[in-house]
Design a protein around this motif. Structure first.
Motif, short mmCIF file in Angstrom:
data_model
loop_
_atom_site.label_atom_id
_atom_site.label_comp_id
_atom_site.label_asym_id
_atom_site.label_seq_id
_atom_site.Cartn_x
_atom_site.Cartn_y
_atom_site.Cartn_z
N ALA A 42 0.83 -1.27 -0.09
CA ALA A 42 -0.07 -0.02 -0.09
C ALA A 42 0.95 1.22 0.05
O ALA A 42 0.46 2.28 -0.72
N GLY A 43 1.92 1.24 0.82
CA GLY A 43 2.80 2.46 0.95
C GLY A 43 3.50 2.62 -0.54
O GLY A 43 3.54 3.65 -1.03
N GLY A 44 3.87 1.75 -1.07
CA GLY A 44 4.42 1.78 -2.67
C GLY A 44 3.53 2.13 -3.60
O GLY A 44 3.65 2.94 -4.42
N ARG A 45 2.30 1.90 -3.41
CA ARG A 45 1.17 2.15 -4.27
C ARG A 45 1.11 3.90 -4.19
O ARG A 45 0.85 4.53 -5.08
N GLY A 46 1.00 4.41 -2.95
CA GLY A 46 0.99 5.59 -2.63
C GLY A 46 2.28 6.39 -3.09
O GLY A 46 1.76 7.65 -3.87
N LEU A 47 3.25 5.79 -2.98
CA LEU A 47 4.47 6.44 -3.60
C LEU A 47 4.48 6.67 -5.09
O LEU A 47 4.72 7.74 -5.61
N LEU A 48 3.87 5.83 -5.94
CA LEU A 48 3.54 5.81 -6.84
C LEU A 48 2.84 6.80 -7.59
O LEU A 48 2.97 7.54 -8.71
N VAL A 49 1.87 6.99 -6.92
CA VAL A 49 0.86 8.18 -7.11
C VAL A 49 1.52 9.60 -7.07
O VAL A 49 1.12 10.42 -7.88
N VAL A 50 2.48 9.67 -5.99
CA VAL A 50 3.21 10.89 -5.84
C VAL A 50 3.99 10.89 -7.07
O VAL A 50 4.14 12.21 -7.77
N LEU A 51 4.76 10.08 -7.66
CA LEU A 51 5.69 10.05 -8.70
C LEU A 51 4.75 10.37 -10.23
O LEU A 51 5.10 10.97 -10.89
N ASP A 52 3.78 9.68 -10.12
CA ASP A 52 2.77 9.98 -11.33
C ASP A 52 2.42 11.45 -11.38
O ASP A 52 2.28 12.18 -12.46
#
Length: 554
Positions: free
Chosen positions: A206-216
């Motif tokens: 879940a944390g990695g998914r959130g980080l990807l949102v930030v990078l997108d």
């Protein structure tokens, strides 16, 4: 494409909040590690919203100042482990940017690498398969693609102004951000293969998914193109939960005197209380503290021992019971705790999760909790390769952070007993019967050991001088080979082995230590072939530093 200037930072923050708000529910739903408390998306949104709001209230003169405003607010408002890590991502980028008017592609790559360094340093025990490993994959890819010297994480104001960020070579900022998002998506897809709880639940981190949102969102702010790099978030049935512990967060002001030692001691103390320990820099002499534990008062007292806690927040934490959907045979697991890297690799090759501990220390509570909880199994059998490792493992069997799991420690006095227990482990057998079989195998394995005396002493078999080779059987000294004997190690090894086989045995297992003389395994093999051809002998590199040889006889 545009450079990352102050206005682009503002646009990025807005895009982050927009997308984290839209995906909060999905991210909360896949939150199963380290605890299934369904709040990772909410924590990331809370942290980023506070950062965005703080930036909206100021007019930063440059990109560096804008990133600093985001980071300062994020650290103070950070919620949950994921929120603290996100705040450190922003802090690392801000420090790398310095007072730069804007960041070109090289500078952005350097900032993202600095984000990885800052976030990883804040976590007591970084784990593969989490937000941190996704971020690290991005940093490695940027380093390999553009080189670590392409852009400086320590650029000065003068150098930045001189360059004016108008270089005609190198990547565009949007290209860097787009690549970062792509690498993060690829790394995110691998997280279920790195953490058993994710695999059991059928989700990514879940944390990695959130980080990807930030990078997108960063890529969108720089390119004007909105793209979701990872759309196939797998839904999961929520794990059964029961309230067992607390999430404790506070800011800690630390005096300048012996600050490094104080922070190291604080990390150790918090790790003994629970897991998910984070000690992140929050400003001058100030740190953001986070821990999952059962004792709120102890977590605060640990902070009081080293500074002044303030802005304290405590929330109930839900400790997961393993999902009901775990496949048959995967509802229980066996793990090991040993000294020696070579032995650990041997055990891992058999598919058993293992924690490797340096010879001069015991495992921390957090390390053991991560090992046990990382299996996602309802029943966990722990095989510790030594008396002190057994005692450490037994201390966490009733820890609140393993509630809902049946944790059993099979006492082992030597790594050879761990190997004997693993040899009879049968996943198809009932859990109780399997534990009994492993315990009986370990107990029935007699243990021998060869060490070098560190000092003069008196033993049951005579006087010992420093440098003599000592032979032990089941913890008792049975022979001494003087230090001035050329073949003392070979003589001691054969002497111990013969004494052990004199009372019976069919299988001999030898673990060769780092300090054993070359060829000792061949010497033993030749002796057994000549004197006891009915006995099977196997030798492995053990990597242990505290004994030249460890011998097991079954």
């Amino acid at each position: 494409m545009r450079a990352l200037d102050a206005e682009a930072v503002r646009d990025w923050a807005e895009a982050c909040v927009r997308d984290l708000r839209a995906l909060r529910g999905e991210i909360d739903d896949i939150n199963v590690y380290p605890v299934a408390d369904s709040d990772t998306g909410s924590n990331l949104l809370h942290t980023m919203t506070a950062a965005r709001n703080a930036l909206a209230e100021v007019v930063p003169p440059n990109a560096g100042a804008a990133l600093t405003a985001l980071a300062d607010a994020a650290v103070r408002a950070a919620k949950g482990n994921s929120g603290i890590i996100l705040s450190q991502v922003l802090r690392g980028m801000a420090r790398s940017a310095g007072n730069a008017a804007e960041l070109d592609g090289a500078a952005l790559a350097a900032a993202l690498r600095a984000a990885d360094t800052a976030a990883t340093a804040a976590v007591a025990r970084p784990m593969a398969g989490t937000m941190l490993s996704v971020l690290h994959a991005v940093a490695v890819a940027l380093d390999e693609t553009f080189g670590s010297d392409f852009g400086s994480a320590d650029r000065t104001t003068e150098a930045t102004e001189a360059a004016e960020v108008t270089a005609t070579t190198g990547p565009e900022p949007g290209e860097v951000a787009t690549l970062a998002a792509k690498i993060a998506a690829d790394a995110l897809a691998q997280t279920p293969h790195q953490l058993a709880p994710l695999a059991a639940a059928g989700v990514v981190d879940a944390g990695g998914r959130g980080l990807l949102v930030v990078l997108d969102a960063l890529a969108e702010a720089l390119t004007g193109v909105r793209k979701q790099s990872f759309d196939d978030v797998t839904d999961t049935t929520h794990a059964n939960t029961a309230q067992q512990a607390w999430e404790v967060m506070y800011l800690l002001t630390v005096s300048d005197e012996n600050r490094a030692a104080a922070l190291s001691e604080l990390r150790r103390a918090l790790s003994e209380l629970g897991d998910s320990v984070t000690v992140a820099e929050a400003g001058e002499a100030e740190y953001a503290i986070h821990v999952h534990c059962a004792d709120i008062g102890a977590a605060l007292e640990a902070g009081l021992d080293h500074g002044r806690p303030h802005h304290v927040r405590v929330e109930p934490l839900l400790t997961p019971k393993p999902p009901d959907t775990v496949a048959a045979g995967a509802d229980r697991a066996v793990v090991a705790v040993v000294h020696g890297e070579a032995l650990a690799r041997l055990i891992e090759a058999e598919g058993t999760p293992v924690l490797t501990v340096a010879a001069d220390r015991e495992p921390t509570t957090e390390e053991l909790l991560n090992l046990i909880n990382g299996t996602a199994a309802a029943h966990v059998t722990v095989l510790p390769g030594g008396i002190h490792l057994t005692a450490a493992a037994e201390r966490v069997t009733n820890h609140p952070m393993v509630a809902g799991r049946d944790v059993v420690v099979v006492p082992c006095s030597s790594p050879v007993q761990v190997l004997a227990a693993l040899a009879v482990h049968d996943p198809g057998r009932r859990a109780g019967a399997d534990v009994v079989a492993m315990a009986e195998a370990a107990a029935a394995t007699r243990r021998g050991e060869l060490t070098v005396a560190a000092e003069d002493a008196i033993t049951w078999v005579g006087r010992v001088f420093a440098g003599d080779v000592l032979g032990f059987i089941d913890g008792e000294v049975v022979l001494v080979e003087p230090r001035d004997t050329a073949d003392r190690v070979e003589r001691a090894a054969i002497g111990v082995l013969d004494r052990m086989l004199a009372v019976g045995g069919e299988l001999v297992t030898v673990l060769v230590g780092d300090d054993a003389p070359a060829g000792i395994a061949d010497v033993l093999a030749e002796h057994v072939r000549a004197e006891r051809p009915d006995v099977e002998l196997v030798c492995y590199p053990g990597g242990q530093a505290d004994a030249m040889l460890l011998i097991g006889v079954e």
